[in-house]
Structure formats: structure tokens, C-alpha cells
Design a protein around this motif. Structure first.
Motif, PDB file in Angstrom:
ATOM      1  N   UNK A  39      51.264  71.552  28.488  1.00  0.00           N
ATOM      2  CA  UNK A  39      49.791  70.983  28.249  1.00  0.00           C
ATOM      3  C   UNK A  39      49.374  71.490  26.934  1.00  0.00           C
ATOM      4  N   UNK A  40      48.966  70.675  26.093  1.00  0.00           N
ATOM      5  CA  UNK A  40      48.287  70.912  24.843  1.00  0.00           C
ATOM      6  C   UNK A  40      46.783  70.485  24.725  1.00  0.00           C
ATOM      7  N   UNK A  41      45.861  71.630  24.629  1.00  0.00           N
ATOM      8  CA  UNK A  41      44.596  71.206  24.501  1.00  0.00           C
ATOM      9  C   UNK A  41      44.088  71.820  22.755  1.00  0.00           C
ATOM     10  N   UNK A  42      43.660  70.603  22.089  1.00  0.00           N
ATOM     11  CA  UNK A  42      43.641  70.580  20.523  1.00  0.00           C
ATOM     12  C   UNK A  42      42.181  70.845  20.131  1.00  0.00           C
ATOM     13  N   UNK A  43      41.804  70.793  18.967  1.00  0.00           N
ATOM     14  CA  UNK A  43      40.579  70.843  18.575  1.00  0.00           C
ATOM     15  C   UNK A  43      40.285  69.948  17.240  1.00  0.00           C
ATOM     16  N   UNK A  44      39.405  68.930  17.577  1.00  0.00           N
ATOM     17  CA  UNK A  44      38.956  67.797  16.169  1.00  0.00           C
ATOM     18  C   UNK A  44      39.889  66.514  16.499  1.00  0.00           C
ATOM     19  N   UNK A  45      39.481  65.505  15.718  1.00  0.00           N
ATOM     20  CA  UNK A  45      40.160  64.394  15.721  1.00  0.00           C
ATOM     21  C   UNK A  45      40.656  63.733  14.801  1.00  0.00           C
ATOM     22  N   UNK A  72      37.485  74.431  30.842  1.00  0.00           N
ATOM     23  CA  UNK A  72      36.955  73.712  31.972  1.00  0.00           C
ATOM     24  C   UNK A  72      37.924  72.391  32.154  1.00  0.00           C
ATOM     25  N   UNK A  73      38.108  71.725  31.091  1.00  0.00           N
ATOM     26  CA  UNK A  73      38.955  70.568  30.670  1.00  0.00           C
ATOM     27  C   UNK A  73      40.414  70.577  31.251  1.00  0.00           C
ATOM     28  N   UNK A  74      40.934  72.122  30.840  1.00  0.00           N
ATOM     29  CA  UNK A  74      42.409  72.424  31.240  1.00  0.00           C
ATOM     30  C   UNK A  74      42.486  72.849  32.538  1.00  0.00           C
ATOM     31  N   UNK A  75      41.492  73.318  33.232  1.00  0.00           N
ATOM     32  CA  UNK A  75      41.520  73.638  34.670  1.00  0.00           C
ATOM     33  C   UNK A  75      41.581  72.510  35.228  1.00  0.00           C
ATOM     34  N   UNK A  76      40.875  71.492  35.228  1.00  0.00           N
ATOM     35  CA  UNK A  76      40.830  70.117  35.772  1.00  0.00           C
ATOM     36  C   UNK A  76      41.913  69.449  35.519  1.00  0.00           C
TER      37      UNK A  76
END
Length: 333
Positions: free
Chosen positions: A258-264, A160-164
Motif C-alpha cells: 500500500x502506498x500513500x503519497x503526497x501531492x498531485x 486516517x485514510x491508511x487505517x481505513x
């Protein structure tokens, strides 16, 4: 025997006796000095637990360990952190089996695959040793409880964040830690379900990194070579986003991918600050470890605990970074 010989013999005998005396004296001194310190080192614990991670030196699992050790200290628990040096299901299973054989009071582990983990967890439970799954559930097993991320929901949030962020137009490549491990499968499935109704978003391919930043980088490079139309990545393990970012930074101008990752992890947050990683899914590994220890104590003491506790999950972007520490964000403690 001459006079000189007698004197030499007498002197030698005296020297030998004195040497032995010194040896005995200092030998006893060392032993009596060490004994009190050994007694002081003996600490009594209420329980003995084992935490078995997917990979010992994984930075994400070190945060889980940190939380678990803090709780162990607070509640008088002896905690061991044992498992495979690199992600390997067979070694992971062996670590659980050895822990059970040593008759520990409780085991906390991931439930990485139903086929292999469920029967082992069931056998351990039947031996009277409680098992809690952490981070990744084995919901079909007899495990006592699960604490960790709702992995399907976290993937859905990422989608959903990537869509936005892309205004519903992106050609996405997914790099996942494993094609066979429950949590990675759920993170991919949640993402796919989130974007499937968007005609402008296409999932071009799904590749496996084996929880390795090196392999994640290699796969990202290969994807860009084979699929030049790819303009977005989604990495489902803590090291995937970092590996992708390394390749994008080297071979593409910022803003093109665009990059969507995981964790901090600190490196992930640095890439977010630089604008190379656009967003990341935030988990709470410290809380998972801390609360897992408390849950295990409650189970052993006969208290009722929820069968599932989902820790918080959210999306983090550059605007969410603390202004006083723009390139890092510690796990909540």
C-alpha cells in the motif's frame, strides 16, 4: 608622384570615405532601430516581490510559482523566482539575504527550520521588508502571515485514510523529505498521531529522502530488503511517493504494498491510475502562490490580513480522478 599613383591614392581616399559613410549610416540605423524597442520593453510595476522556494526546479514549487506569476501579472507586480537549484538550507537562506539586500518590497518563502529561518526572517522584518511564509510556516518568527497547508492535519488525514484502506492492519515505513524541516516533521507527526491508537498498525522505520525521487527509490528498496514485513509506505514529499512507486512496480506485485503519497504531480496521478499508488494528499500550490501575492500587496497597503490561512487539503484516490483526464489532474486555478 606619378599619374597612376595619384589616381590610386584618390580612389583609395574616396573608397575609405564611402566605407565610413556606410558604416556610420548603418551604425546609426541599428541604434535608432533598437532604441524604440528598448523603450517598449520597459514596464512599470507597482511592487517588486521575490518568491524563494525550497528547490527551483521542483515540480510542486513550479506550481506555486505559476500561481504567484499569474497574480503578479494581474496586479502589476514584478516577481522574481530565486532559490537553490537543489534543496539546501544554506543556499535558501542566502537567497533570502540577497533579496533583502536588494531592498525588494516583499519576500515570500518557506520557514523550513525555526533555528535558522526565524532569526533571519526577524532581521528582514526589522529592515522594513515584509515576509510571508508559504507552504511551510515559521510560526515563532515575526513573519507577517502564513498561507499554505496545515501540515500536521495533512499527515493526520493520510494516517486516517491508511487505517481505513488497510482495515487497520499494516506495517508502515515512512519516507520523508527531511527529518529537520518543519513541514516534513509535522506531516510525520500528524500521521503518527492518527495511527498510534491502532494496535494493528506498526511504524517500522522513518527514512529521509532529501526531497529526491532517486533517494526515495533507494531508501524504499533498502527498506524492503531490511524489513520484508513492510507492506505499506507513506511518503511525505511530492517526490517520495513517485520514488517508492518505481521500486514497488519493479520488485513487487501490484496490491502487495500500500502506498500513500503526497501531492498531485502528473506522474503520481499516473501511478494512482495504474493502481500502484493507492492514495495521495492533495494540496493547492497554485492557490498558495496566487494568494500570497495578494496578501503581500494588502500588507504593504496597510490592510489587515489573517496571520494564518490554511489552504484546502484532502485525500485523492483513483475514483476521484476526472473521467475525461484519467491520468492527470491540474492544480485548481
Amino acid at each position: 608622384m606619378g599619374r597612376l599613383s595619384v589616381m590610386a591614392y584618390t580612389f583609395g581616399t574616396l573608397f575609405f570615405i564611402v566605407s565610413c559613410s556606410f558604416s556610420i549610416f548603418y551604425g546609426v540605423k541599428v541604434v535608432t532601430h533598437d532604441l524604440p524597442s528598448e523603450k517598449k520593453a520597459q514596464v512599470k510595476y507597482n511592487y517588486h516581490f521575490v518568491l524563494v522556494p525550497e528547490e527551483l526546479d521542483n515540480e510542486y514549487w513550479r506550481l506555486v510559482e505559476k500561481g504567484a506569476k499569474a497574480a503578479a501579472k494581474d496586479y502589476g507586480v514584478m516577481l522574481e523566482y530565486v532559490g537553490p537549484k537543489q534543496s539546501n538550507i544554506d543556499d535558501h537562506l542566502k537567497a533570502i539575504e540577497m533579496s533583502a539586500a536588494s531592498k525588494v518590497d516583499g519576500i515570500m518563502t518557506q520557514g523550513l527550520s525555526d533555528e535558522q529561518f526565524t532569526p533571519l526572517i526577524n532581521r528582514v522584518i526589522e529592515k522594513g521588508i515584509p515576509v510571508i511564509t508559504v507552504d511551510t510556516d515559521a510560526s515563532n518568527s515575526k513573519r507577517m502571515a502564513y498561507i499554505g497547508t496545515d501540515n500536521y492535519y495533512s499527515g493526520y488525514l493520510a494516517g486516517k485514510a491508511l487505517i481505513a484502506d488497510t482495515k487497520g492492519k499494516a506495517n508502515v515505513a515512512i519516507i520523508t523529505g527531511s527529518l529537520y524541516k518543519n513541514h516534513q516533521i509535522q506531516r510525520v507527526k500528524g500521521f503518527e498521531d492518527a495511527v498510534k491508537a491502532e494496535s494493528g498498525i506498526q511504524i517500522i522505520d522513518v527514512w529521509e529522502s532529501d526531497i529526491s525521487r532517486v533517494q526515495a527509490a533507494e531508501k524504499a528498496y533498502q527498506i524492503l530488503q531490511e524489513h520484508p514485513e513492510v507492506n505499506a509506505f507513506y511518503g511525505t514529499s511530492a517526490l517520495d511517493g513517485i520514488g517508492i512507486a518505481q521500486v514497488v512496480q519493479k520488485y513487487k506485485n501490484n496490491g502487495q504494498i500500500y502506498i500513500m503519497a503526497f501531492d498531485t504531480l502528473p506522474e503520481t496521478l499516473t501511478y494512482i491510475q495504474k493502481g500502484i499508488i493507492n492514495a495521495t494528499v492533495v494540496q493547492e500550490p497554485y492557490e498558495m502562490g496566487y494568494e500570497a501575492v495578494i496578501m503581500m500587496i494588502d500588507i504593504i497597503e496597510g490592510k489587515k490580513v489573517p496571520s494564518i490561512i490554511h489552504t484546502n487539503t484532502k485525500i485523492l484516490k483513483v475514483g476521484d480522478l476526472p473521467p475525461s483526464h484519467p491520468d492527470r489532474m491540474e492544480a485548481r486555478q
